[in-house]
Design a protein around this motif. Structure first.
Motif, PDB file in Angstrom:
ATOM      1  N   ILE A   5       0.845  -1.192   0.000  1.00  0.00           N
ATOM      2  CA  ILE A   5       0.000   0.000   0.000  1.00  0.00           C
ATOM      3  C   ILE A   5       0.874   1.233   0.000  1.00  0.00           C
ATOM      4  O   ILE A   5       1.810   1.342   0.793  1.00  0.00           O
ATOM      5  CB  ILE A   5      -0.904   0.008   1.246  1.00  0.00           C
ATOM      6  CG1 ILE A   5      -1.765  -1.250   1.245  1.00  0.00           C
ATOM      7  CG2 ILE A   5      -1.773   1.262   1.283  1.00  0.00           C
ATOM      8  CD1 ILE A   5      -2.429  -1.522   2.543  1.00  0.00           C
ATOM      9  N   CYS A   6       0.549   2.141  -0.881  1.00  0.00           N
ATOM     10  CA  CYS A   6       1.323   3.378  -0.941  1.00  0.00           C
ATOM     11  C   CYS A   6       1.101   4.192   0.330  1.00  0.00           C
ATOM     12  O   CYS A   6      -0.029   4.461   0.713  1.00  0.00           O
ATOM     13  CB  CYS A   6       0.921   4.195  -2.160  1.00  0.00           C
ATOM     14  SG  CYS A   6       1.857   5.740  -2.226  1.00  0.00           S
ATOM     15  N   MET A   7       2.195   4.537   0.951  1.00  0.00           N
ATOM     16  CA  MET A   7       2.137   5.347   2.165  1.00  0.00           C
ATOM     17  C   MET A   7       2.681   6.751   1.902  1.00  0.00           C
ATOM     18  O   MET A   7       3.034   7.477   2.831  1.00  0.00           O
ATOM     19  CB  MET A   7       2.955   4.681   3.283  1.00  0.00           C
ATOM     20  CG  MET A   7       2.326   3.409   3.818  1.00  0.00           C
ATOM     21  SD  MET A   7       0.854   3.854   4.739  1.00  0.00           S
ATOM     22  CE  MET A   7      -0.140   2.391   4.561  1.00  0.00           C
ATOM     23  N   SER A  10       0.429  11.863  -0.616  1.00  0.00           N
ATOM     24  CA  SER A  10      -0.821  12.069  -1.350  1.00  0.00           C
ATOM     25  C   SER A  10      -1.818  10.939  -1.063  1.00  0.00           C
ATOM     26  O   SER A  10      -2.991  11.189  -0.740  1.00  0.00           O
ATOM     27  CB  SER A  10      -0.534  12.159  -2.853  1.00  0.00           C
ATOM     28  OG  SER A  10      -1.736  12.222  -3.568  1.00  0.00           O
ATOM     29  N   CYS A  11      -1.359   9.702  -1.150  1.00  0.00           N
ATOM     30  CA  CYS A  11      -2.253   8.570  -0.863  1.00  0.00           C
ATOM     31  C   CYS A  11      -2.639   8.557   0.618  1.00  0.00           C
ATOM     32  O   CYS A  11      -3.774   8.204   0.957  1.00  0.00           O
ATOM     33  CB  CYS A  11      -1.595   7.255  -1.263  1.00  0.00           C
ATOM     34  SG  CYS A  11      -1.469   7.047  -3.056  1.00  0.00           S
ATOM     35  N   HIS A  12      -1.709   8.951   1.470  1.00  0.00           N
ATOM     36  CA  HIS A  12      -2.023   9.015   2.896  1.00  0.00           C
ATOM     37  C   HIS A  12      -3.180   9.977   3.146  1.00  0.00           C
ATOM     38  O   HIS A  12      -4.131   9.658   3.866  1.00  0.00           O
ATOM     39  CB  HIS A  12      -0.788   9.440   3.691  1.00  0.00           C
ATOM     40  CG  HIS A  12      -1.050   9.618   5.146  1.00  0.00           C
ATOM     41  ND1 HIS A  12      -1.256   8.550   5.991  1.00  0.00           N
ATOM     42  CD2 HIS A  12      -1.179  10.739   5.893  1.00  0.00           C
ATOM     43  CE1 HIS A  12      -1.492   9.015   7.205  1.00  0.00           C
ATOM     44  NE2 HIS A  12      -1.449  10.333   7.179  1.00  0.00           N
ATOM     45  N   LEU A  37       6.826   3.256  -0.409  1.00  0.00           N
ATOM     46  CA  LEU A  37       7.016   4.665  -0.729  1.00  0.00           C
ATOM     47  C   LEU A  37       6.157   4.995  -1.946  1.00  0.00           C
ATOM     48  O   LEU A  37       5.608   4.106  -2.587  1.00  0.00           O
ATOM     49  CB  LEU A  37       8.500   4.936  -1.026  1.00  0.00           C
ATOM     50  CG  LEU A  37       9.456   4.676   0.144  1.00  0.00           C
ATOM     51  CD1 LEU A  37      10.900   4.857  -0.314  1.00  0.00           C
ATOM     52  CD2 LEU A  37       9.136   5.623   1.295  1.00  0.00           C
ATOM     53  N   CYS A  38       6.073   6.256  -2.257  1.00  0.00           N
ATOM     54  CA  CYS A  38       5.244   6.726  -3.371  1.00  0.00           C
ATOM     55  C   CYS A  38       5.488   5.912  -4.645  1.00  0.00           C
ATOM     56  O   CYS A  38       6.626   5.690  -5.038  1.00  0.00           O
ATOM     57  CB  CYS A  38       5.554   8.199  -3.626  1.00  0.00           C
ATOM     58  SG  CYS A  38       4.712   8.883  -5.041  1.00  0.00           S
ATOM     59  N   PHE A  39       4.395   5.461  -5.272  1.00  0.00           N
ATOM     60  CA  PHE A  39       4.488   4.709  -6.528  1.00  0.00           C
ATOM     61  C   PHE A  39       4.691   5.640  -7.728  1.00  0.00           C
ATOM     62  O   PHE A  39       4.797   5.177  -8.857  1.00  0.00           O
ATOM     63  CB  PHE A  39       3.203   3.904  -6.756  1.00  0.00           C
ATOM     64  CG  PHE A  39       3.059   2.678  -5.903  1.00  0.00           C
ATOM     65  CD1 PHE A  39       3.965   1.635  -5.991  1.00  0.00           C
ATOM     66  CD2 PHE A  39       1.996   2.551  -5.033  1.00  0.00           C
ATOM     67  CE1 PHE A  39       3.812   0.488  -5.218  1.00  0.00           C
ATOM     68  CE2 PHE A  39       1.833   1.407  -4.247  1.00  0.00           C
ATOM     69  CZ  PHE A  39       2.752   0.374  -4.340  1.00  0.00           C
ATOM     70  N   LYS A  41       2.438   7.693  -8.901  1.00  0.00           N
ATOM     71  CA  LYS A  41       1.169   7.856  -9.618  1.00  0.00           C
ATOM     72  C   LYS A  41       0.143   8.517  -8.696  1.00  0.00           C
ATOM     73  O   LYS A  41      -1.005   8.069  -8.586  1.00  0.00           O
ATOM     74  CB  LYS A  41       0.644   6.495 -10.090  1.00  0.00           C
ATOM     75  CG  LYS A  41       1.534   5.820 -11.105  1.00  0.00           C
ATOM     76  CD  LYS A  41       0.929   4.519 -11.575  1.00  0.00           C
ATOM     77  CE  LYS A  41       1.746   3.859 -12.637  1.00  0.00           C
ATOM     78  NZ  LYS A  41       1.706   4.515 -13.921  1.00  0.00           N
ATOM     79  N   CYS A  42       0.593   9.579  -8.048  1.00  0.00           N
ATOM     80  CA  CYS A  42      -0.224  10.218  -7.003  1.00  0.00           C
ATOM     81  C   CYS A  42      -1.593  10.646  -7.520  1.00  0.00           C
ATOM     82  O   CYS A  42      -2.582  10.560  -6.791  1.00  0.00           O
ATOM     83  CB  CYS A  42       0.496  11.425  -6.439  1.00  0.00           C
ATOM     84  SG  CYS A  42       2.183  11.083  -5.946  1.00  0.00           S
ATOM     85  N   GLU A  43      -1.646  11.102  -8.770  1.00  0.00           N
ATOM     86  CA  GLU A  43      -2.907  11.610  -9.301  1.00  0.00           C
ATOM     87  C   GLU A  43      -3.987  10.529  -9.371  1.00  0.00           C
ATOM     88  O   GLU A  43      -5.172  10.835  -9.387  1.00  0.00           O
ATOM     89  CB  GLU A  43      -2.708  12.271 -10.677  1.00  0.00           C
ATOM     90  CG  GLU A  43      -2.333  11.339 -11.822  1.00  0.00           C
ATOM     91  CD  GLU A  43      -0.903  10.809 -11.765  1.00  0.00           C
ATOM     92  OE1 GLU A  43      -0.085  11.331 -10.985  1.00  0.00           O
ATOM     93  OE2 GLU A  43      -0.614   9.855 -12.506  1.00  0.00           O
TER      94      GLU A  43
HETATM   95  S1  FES Z   1       1.670   9.154  -2.793  1.00  0.00           S
HETATM   96 FE1  FES Z   1       0.787   7.337  -3.501  1.00  0.00          FE
HETATM   97  S2  FES Z   1       1.431   7.226  -5.554  1.00  0.00           S
HETATM   98 FE2  FES Z   1       2.377   9.002  -4.788  1.00  0.00          FE
END
Ligand code: FES
Length: 74
Positions: A5-7, A10-12, A37-39, A41-43
């Motif tokens: 899971i992206c932590m 943005s996802c948080h 960590l961020c994938f 693909k925050c958008e």
């Molecule tokens: S914070 Fe989840 S993809 Fe960037």
């Protein structure tokens, strides 16, 4: 089943921690749950990866349905 899971921030902010809680409620056998960590693909977050497959637009509301679908396909 291995879920990452992206932590990232943005996802948080979109509720990644609530997604974690919803996954834990499912009581999946042999579940390996990781934070990531961020994938990048925050958008399209919240992003998670299930057995190596990236799934976007995940939410606390739809994550159980998504994970169950993957379980049926295995
Ligand atoms: S914070 Fe989840 S993809 Fe960037």
């Amino acid at each position: 089943m291995r879920i990452r899971i992206c932590m990232g921030s943005s996802c948080h902010l979109k509720g990644a921690y609530d997604v974690v809680k919803k996954i834990k409620e499912l009581d999946i056998k042999n579940l390996k749950l990781y934070g990531s960590l961020c994938f990048g693909k925050c958008e399209s977050g919240i992003n998670i990866e299930i057995d190596g497959e990236l799934v976007s637009h995940v939410s606390p509301e739809n994550v159980q349905e998504i994970v169950k679908k993957f379980m049926k396909e295995r």
